[in-house]
Design a protein around this motif. Structure first.
Motif, short mmCIF file in Angstrom:
data_model
loop_
_atom_site.label_atom_id
_atom_site.label_comp_id
_atom_site.label_asym_id
_atom_site.label_seq_id
_atom_site.Cartn_x
_atom_site.Cartn_y
_atom_site.Cartn_z
N ALA A 166 5.59 -17.86 128.75
CA ALA A 166 4.92 -18.42 127.15
C ALA A 166 3.38 -17.65 126.93
CB ALA A 166 4.49 -19.71 127.17
N ALA A 167 2.71 -17.58 128.48
CA ALA A 167 1.77 -16.32 128.04
C ALA A 167 1.61 -14.82 127.60
CB ALA A 167 0.49 -16.68 129.32
N THR A 168 2.72 -14.20 127.94
CA THR A 168 2.78 -13.31 127.27
C THR A 168 3.28 -12.41 126.57
OG1 THR A 168 3.96 -11.93 129.57
CG2 THR A 168 1.50 -12.27 130.13
N ASN A 169 4.66 -13.39 126.34
CA ASN A 169 5.67 -13.13 125.56
C ASN A 169 7.00 -11.83 125.87
OD1 ASN A 169 4.48 -14.96 123.65
ND2 ASN A 169 3.85 -13.77 122.63
N GLY A 174 19.07 -10.86 118.62
CA GLY A 174 19.73 -10.81 119.69
C GLY A 174 18.01 -10.95 120.70
N ALA A 175 17.33 -11.95 120.15
CA ALA A 175 16.03 -12.07 120.86
C ALA A 175 15.98 -13.16 120.51
CB ALA A 175 15.06 -11.28 119.33
N VAL A 176 14.84 -13.74 121.09
CA VAL A 176 14.03 -15.29 120.38
C VAL A 176 13.07 -15.43 119.67
CG1 VAL A 176 13.11 -17.02 122.03
CG2 VAL A 176 14.65 -15.98 122.80
N LYS A 177 12.55 -16.17 118.66
CA LYS A 177 11.61 -15.87 118.03
C LYS A 177 10.52 -17.32 118.29
CE LYS A 177 13.58 -12.54 114.04
NZ LYS A 177 13.77 -12.40 113.25
N ARG A 178 9.79 -16.45 118.32
CA ARG A 178 8.07 -17.88 118.57
C ARG A 178 7.67 -17.75 116.98
NH1 ARG A 178 3.89 -17.70 123.47
NH2 ARG A 178 3.19 -19.73 123.22
N ILE A 179 7.35 -18.92 117.04
CA ILE A 179 6.93 -19.59 115.17
C ILE A 179 6.02 -20.26 115.32
CG2 ILE A 179 7.26 -19.88 113.11
CD1 ILE A 179 10.16 -19.19 113.62
N ASP A 180 4.08 -20.06 114.60
CA ASP A 180 3.31 -21.16 114.48
C ASP A 180 4.37 -22.32 114.23
OD1 ASP A 180 1.29 -22.19 114.18
OD2 ASP A 180 0.12 -20.27 114.94
N THR A 181 4.17 -22.98 114.70
CA THR A 181 3.98 -24.89 113.60
C THR A 181 3.77 -25.12 113.20
OG1 THR A 181 3.24 -26.23 116.22
CG2 THR A 181 5.66 -25.94 116.47
N ARG A 182 2.79 -24.45 113.22
CA ARG A 182 1.22 -25.23 111.99
C ARG A 182 1.43 -24.37 110.68
NH1 ARG A 182 -3.93 -24.32 115.15
NH2 ARG A 182 -2.98 -22.15 115.37
N THR A 183 2.21 -23.14 110.95
CA THR A 183 1.74 -22.56 109.74
C THR A 183 3.17 -22.11 109.40
OG1 THR A 183 1.53 -20.30 111.42
CG2 THR A 183 -0.56 -21.54 109.69
N GLY A 184 4.03 -21.87 110.12
CA GLY A 184 5.28 -21.00 109.69
C GLY A 184 5.82 -19.04 110.93
N LYS A 185 4.30 -18.98 110.62
CA LYS A 185 4.06 -17.50 110.97
C LYS A 185 4.82 -16.94 111.76
CE LYS A 185 0.34 -14.05 111.74
NZ LYS A 185 -1.12 -13.62 111.81
N LEU A 186 5.34 -16.40 112.10
CA LEU A 186 6.29 -15.45 113.09
C LEU A 186 5.38 -14.86 114.33
CD1 LEU A 186 9.02 -14.26 114.82
CD2 LEU A 186 8.58 -12.00 113.45
N LEU A 187 5.13 -15.21 115.14
CA LEU A 187 4.31 -15.13 116.23
C LEU A 187 4.62 -13.31 116.88
CD1 LEU A 187 2.65 -18.39 117.70
CD2 LEU A 187 1.77 -17.07 115.84
N ALA A 188 6.40 -13.74 117.97
CA ALA A 188 6.46 -12.82 118.57
C ALA A 188 7.95 -12.79 118.65
CB ALA A 188 5.97 -12.78 120.17
N VAL A 189 8.00 -11.36 118.70
CA VAL A 189 10.14 -11.36 118.80
C VAL A 189 9.94 -10.74 120.28
CG1 VAL A 189 11.76 -9.98 118.04
CG2 VAL A 189 10.03 -11.09 116.50
N ILE A 190 11.26 -11.17 121.03
CA ILE A 190 10.81 -11.23 122.61
C ILE A 190 12.50 -10.81 122.35
CG2 ILE A 190 10.93 -11.43 124.60
CD1 ILE A 190 8.95 -13.57 122.47
N SER A 191 12.87 -9.61 122.45
CA SER A 191 14.38 -9.04 122.60
C SER A 191 14.72 -9.14 123.73
CB SER A 191 14.05 -7.75 122.80
OG SER A 191 14.06 -7.06 120.98
N THR A 192 16.14 -10.15 124.41
CA THR A 192 16.71 -10.45 125.21
C THR A 192 17.54 -10.05 125.64
OG1 THR A 192 16.69 -12.75 124.04
CG2 THR A 192 14.83 -12.56 125.77
N GLY A 193 18.52 -10.52 124.47
CA GLY A 193 19.92 -10.64 124.39
C GLY A 193 20.10 -12.03 124.38
N ILE A 194 21.72 -11.86 123.32
CA ILE A 194 21.87 -13.73 123.85
C ILE A 194 23.35 -13.15 123.87
CG2 ILE A 194 22.23 -15.19 121.50
CD1 ILE A 194 19.83 -15.06 121.78
N ALA A 195 23.76 -14.15 124.93
CA ALA A 195 25.20 -14.10 125.05
C ALA A 195 26.23 -14.85 124.62
CB ALA A 195 24.97 -15.36 126.49
N ASN A 196 25.63 -16.08 123.62
CA ASN A 196 27.14 -16.12 122.74
C ASN A 196 26.65 -15.49 121.98
OD1 ASN A 196 29.33 -17.77 121.70
ND2 ASN A 196 28.58 -19.21 122.59
N ASN A 197 25.91 -14.55 121.05
CA ASN A 197 25.41 -14.69 120.05
C ASN A 197 26.42 -14.54 118.76
OD1 ASN A 197 27.25 -11.55 120.75
ND2 ASN A 197 25.64 -10.96 119.22
#
Length: 310
Positions: A141-144, A89-112
């Motif tokens: 995007a500045a604070t996640n 139920g979250a949006v994940k932010r991933i570094d496009t250069r390394t594939g590293k997980l940068l942040a997990v933002i709990s939002t809920g997913i409307a059509n999960n």
């Protein structure tokens, strides 16, 4: 009562400008698993898979980031890949250069359950439909951090950002909503046809798959009126849509792999490939990427390959 000038255009083909002999050939990559939704990242493409997101080039897989179950359309922006993880139920932010997980933002997913939705970016933010009752979460995007929750029509989980606004389609209400990112409010709506789904804003309009009718609706972003409907097939279920180079690029399930439409006239310029069930599509100036998850394929269609007359 609003007056609509609705133009239904036939699916007649305009002859291609290239021949099979001199046209560039598509590049087909085998991708184990279930490659589906796509996002362009320079000369590479990210694809959702069963338990990961993967970055691919024409030479093969370059990066992989594990996830619970990535779902829906993704966006590359602010140096990151933004993708929904349905089980979490979250949006994940991933570094496009390394594939590293940068942040997990709990939002809920409307059509999960189905995972048919989009994570999109624009106006310094990432956006996702967070509640089936009609809520869209805005992530700074500045604070996640989630900085706004925007009420809209119930069942709104198909999103796109462009032409200065966030756009949301409710399949349940058969409705397109325009949302002003300056105020986080709905500023206009327009009724759509049967089973509206994925959409894209660009080439001067908002383009929506009317999956149950087999049409693409062209919506004027200022007047919020449908100015054209392009008949493509019996239905447009489970496909994808993008714009670029003065054209609409439509991934289909039946009849062919994708269709190219002139954005000004609505004429179908070409029908490309054989049916390979559902999948994603993203356009780039150099060509287009498509996925076919049931056949475990990613295909790169170089510019010009789509003009071959069938």
């Amino acid at each position: 009562m609003r007056t609509l000038k609705t133009l239904f255009l036939t699916a007649a083909l305009i002859p291609g400008i290239a021949t099979a002999k001199d046209a560039p050939k598509p590049v087909v990559l085998t991708v184990p698993g279930f490659a589906d939704f796509l996002a362009i990242d320079g000369d590479t493409v990210w694809a959702t898979n069963r338990f990961s997101v993967e970055q691919w080039s024409l030479k093969g897989k370059t990066l992989e980031a594990p996830m619970g179950r990535p779902c829906g359309g993704m966006s590359v922006d602010y140096g990151s890949l933004w993708v929904a993880d349905c089980p979490e139920g979250a949006v994940k932010r991933i570094d496009t250069r390394t594939g590293k997980l940068l942040a997990v933002i709990s939002t809920g997913i409307a059509n999960n359950m189905e995972g048919e939705l989009n994570t999109v970016t624009g106006a310094g933010s990432a956006w996702i439909a967070s509640e089936a009752s009609g809520k869209i979460a805005r992530i700074d995007a500045a604070t996640n951090k989630v900085v706004a929750t925007i009420p809209t029509a119930s069942g709104s989980w198909y999103l796109t950002f462009g032409l200065g606004a966030l756009w949301a389609v409710s399949g349940k209400q058969q409705l397109l909503s325009r949302i002003d990112p300056a105020t986080n409010t709905v500023t206009g709506t327009v009724a759509l046809g049967k089973m509206p789904g994925f959409l894209v804003a660009g080439e001067g309009a908002v383009w929506v798959q009317e999956q149950g009718d087999g049409t693409v609706a062209k919506v004027d972003p200022a007047t919020m009126t449908v100015t054209m409907r392009i008949k493509v097939g019996d239905n447009l279920k489970y496909g994808d849509i993008d714009v670029g180079d003065g054209k609409v690029w439509l991934r289909t399930t039946d009849d062919q792999e994708f269709v190219v439409i002139d954005a000004q006239t609505g004429a179908i310029l070409s029908r490309v490939g054989k049916p390979v069930h559902s999948g994603g599509l993203r356009w780039t100036p150099g060509g287009a990427w498509t996925s076919a998850h049931d056949f475990h394929l990613l295909t790169w269609w170089p510019k010009g390959s789509e003009t071959v007359k069938p």
